[in-house]
Scaffold this motif. Sequence first.
Motif, mmCIF file in Angstrom:
data_model
loop_
_atom_site.group_PDB
_atom_site.id
_atom_site.type_symbol
_atom_site.label_atom_id
_atom_site.label_comp_id
_atom_site.label_asym_id
_atom_site.label_seq_id
_atom_site.Cartn_x
_atom_site.Cartn_y
_atom_site.Cartn_z
ATOM 1 N N LEU A 1 9.977 8.507 -6.747
ATOM 2 C CA LEU A 1 9.195 9.149 -7.817
ATOM 3 C C LEU A 1 8.889 8.157 -8.931
ATOM 4 C CD1 LEU A 1 7.895 11.631 -9.111
ATOM 5 C CD2 LEU A 1 10.137 12.291 -9.990
ATOM 6 N N PRO B 1 1.859 6.831 -18.158
ATOM 7 C CA PRO B 1 1.144 6.900 -16.875
ATOM 8 C C PRO B 1 -0.049 7.837 -16.982
ATOM 9 C CG PRO B 1 3.507 7.364 -16.590
ATOM 10 C CD PRO B 1 3.220 7.382 -18.050
ATOM 11 N N ARG B 2 -1.101 7.492 -16.268
ATOM 12 C CA ARG B 2 -2.303 8.312 -16.281
ATOM 13 C C ARG B 2 -1.997 9.714 -15.765
ATOM 14 N NH1 ARG B 2 -5.029 5.055 -11.118
ATOM 15 N NH2 ARG B 2 -3.935 6.281 -9.536
ATOM 16 N N PRO C 1 2.373 4.782 -3.522
ATOM 17 C CA PRO C 1 2.820 5.941 -2.749
ATOM 18 C C PRO C 1 4.154 5.631 -2.072
ATOM 19 C CG PRO C 1 0.517 5.442 -2.283
ATOM 20 C CD PRO C 1 1.079 4.278 -3.062
ATOM 21 N N SER C 2 5.157 6.421 -2.384
ATOM 22 C CA SER C 2 6.516 6.126 -1.932
ATOM 23 C C SER C 2 7.096 7.358 -1.272
ATOM 24 C CB SER C 2 7.383 5.716 -3.125
ATOM 25 O OG SER C 2 6.769 4.651 -3.821
ATOM 26 N N LEU C 3 7.529 7.191 -0.048
ATOM 27 C CA LEU C 3 8.028 8.319 0.742
ATOM 28 C C LEU C 3 9.534 8.240 0.823
ATOM 29 C CD1 LEU C 3 5.283 7.075 2.625
ATOM 30 C CD2 LEU C 3 5.487 9.498 3.121
ATOM 31 N N ALA D 1 0.833 -1.208 0.000
ATOM 32 C CA ALA D 1 0.000 0.000 0.000
ATOM 33 C C ALA D 1 0.863 1.250 0.000
ATOM 34 C CB ALA D 1 -0.923 0.004 1.212
ATOM 35 N N ARG D 2 2.116 1.116 0.421
ATOM 36 C CA ARG D 2 3.038 2.251 0.413
ATOM 37 C C ARG D 2 4.434 1.695 0.624
ATOM 38 N NH1 ARG D 2 -0.248 1.063 5.176
ATOM 39 N NH2 ARG D 2 1.104 1.223 6.970
ATOM 40 N N MET E 1 6.130 5.936 -7.911
ATOM 41 C CA MET E 1 4.839 6.638 -7.875
ATOM 42 C C MET E 1 4.283 6.871 -9.260
ATOM 43 S SD MET E 1 4.858 9.369 -4.782
ATOM 44 C CE MET E 1 6.521 10.000 -4.930
ATOM 45 N N GLU E 2 5.150 7.278 -10.200
ATOM 46 C CA GLU E 2 4.592 7.667 -11.499
ATOM 47 C C GLU E 2 4.332 6.483 -12.409
ATOM 48 O OE1 GLU E 2 7.112 10.703 -13.262
ATOM 49 O OE2 GLU E 2 8.843 9.409 -13.317
ATOM 50 N N TYR F 1 1.971 3.891 -9.348
ATOM 51 C CA TYR F 1 1.024 4.578 -8.472
ATOM 52 C C TYR F 1 1.157 4.087 -7.030
ATOM 53 C CZ TYR F 1 -0.709 4.870 -13.229
ATOM 54 O OH TYR F 1 -0.784 5.009 -14.589
#
Lengths: 343, 343
Positions: free
Chosen positions: A223, A333-334, A232-234, A204-205, A226-227, A230
Amino acid sequence: MTAGAGMAADIAEQPEVFARLLAGPARERIAAVAERIARRRPRHVVFTARGTSDHAALYGAYLTEIRLGIPAGLASPSVVTVFGARPDLSESLVVGVSQSGGSPDLCAVLEAARETGALTLAVTNTPGSPLAAAADLAVDVAAGHERAVAATKTYTAELLALLLLVESVDGGPAADIDDLPGLAERALADDTPLHLAARYRFAARLVTTGRGYAYPTAREAALKLMETSYLPSLAFSGADLLHGPLAMADPDVPVLAVVDAGPGGQSMRDVLARLGERRADVVVVGPEDVPGTAARIPVPRVDERYAPLLDILPLQRLALAVALARGQDPDAPRGLNKVTATL
Amino acid sequence: MTAGAGMAADIAEQPEVFARLLAGPARERIAAVAERIARRRPRHVVFTARGTSDHAALYGAYLTEIRLGIPAGLASPSVVTVFGARPDLSESLVVGVSQSGGSPDLCAVLEAARETGALTLAVTNTPGSPLAAAADLAVDVAAGHERAVAATKTYTAELLALLLLVESVDGGPAADIDDLPGLAERALADDTPLHLAARYRFAARLVTTGRGYAYPTAREAALKLMETSYLPSLAFSGADLLHGPLAMADPDVPVLAVVDAGPGGQSMRDVLARLGERRADVVVVGPEDVPGTAARIPVPRVDERYAPLLDILPLQRLALAVALARGQDPDAPRGLNKVTATL
């Protein structure tokens, strides 16, 4: 075309892109720009960039401070473009980094800097772009046409161009810089990223972390995930992770830690120990096994300042593989375009 | 003691902390430091900080560039502490921001800067701390003892001290700065954050965003949610969000957008439209309704440079309420200490 074929081709081309930049003509052009900079002796270097190029700029700032002893930092374009400020940059070098060279906000920052007397430089993959036209000096990273929306080879080409530039200001690069194309090939030949992709199929992340030269890699890996996926990466510098976000770490939050051989990697040992106490699932990217971690994505051992050019390669492959496992097409990517115009 | 009682008390104290800093003696001490800085005429300001204080430092950098026209940026301590570099800061002001003033890496950065001839300043909540001792000049933000591990009143006290300092370098603050304690009371009196907390009870992640002065608020809100509720929260400048992470946005990823009245807020309109296209669930923090968004957390309308001191207040209350709804004790987050020692 198969989903992700464009990104796969871009990724595979990187050893060739390195070889092209290291060959005579490109290298001489960068050396000529470096000479102009050395003559000007800037007291301060300001980088300005967005997205992936911002991570290349961050690498440039570390190199500038560590190798040249010149204070360097990243500028927020909004200060100029939104708030209309005109900071006095008369003794500064201002460097815009952008694959397209088409972002109006970066052009505005360079133009405003030039008006206050700064020396300005554009580092782009598009000779003749508006950014190159706005700058006193320009470096072409010569990565060729990028197929996927997600930047890969333009990123590492920007890294290598900045490395060549900084080392040329300081007397010229060491001979071992010519090993980079072969080392990149070796880094890409290992299929560990493909085997690890399944682990992140339902994540989930995710958290990425690194210190010093490895911090831009942590940011760029986040990044990319994420792109394309999708996911979510911190991204946190190892030190910042201990100041708050560590509370979030538990066995359900996967961590990707970039740990090179050198002082930056050494300084991550404490961070890894703290993550271990929280029983986090840590996968290391680096040349050495780290006790207590779940797995390792191997990369060749190099001087730490070269490591960002290699460490990101398996992480790009990981992002691609996770995206495909999730049924996404990382080539398109969307919600994204290749050139993002922000003011 | 009830879970979260310490954090609730810290949050409630902020109007009083503002009033104390704005009263005669504290203000005169800051004005005296500002005079020393103005006399020295630095060509460049470098901030260095970690965690929450890093967001106060970011605000300080925006203020310095926009209000004073002096280039400013944030330093990576690892350049000095890990890689042993000594960037030449002889014409710079170097500002360490830290509530405890006890972080060895920030002390090392200030000491190294001083050796190269920089003017150094410590902004802390602990007079006589090692950071204050290492610096040429010191500002005490006078927030009093903070009960919770998660910083709240020390953050806004740092913001106000930096605001007073920058405005004092530039001829003294405007009269309306004295409205801030009353406005903070008004911002805290509105219970919208408590009603909204239920929406995030089961959220798997969250995105925060803002531009210019609002960007530090977005970053600090994300950190507060992570360290108290363990809710992975990704902060992006509005412009950077469009360069990649936008792909991640969909109706299942809640977005908190800080949109002030002024050029920074205006520049968020395009970002909000793009988020709307992706049908993201956007809650706005700001003085004006934004069409197409799900809800708004109201804050008083002020000049944009004052907004960071007010916008964060309901977001601190939101973080506290989400933590309690999730059964956590935000006064003592797992894995964290009040003073974090990194090298």
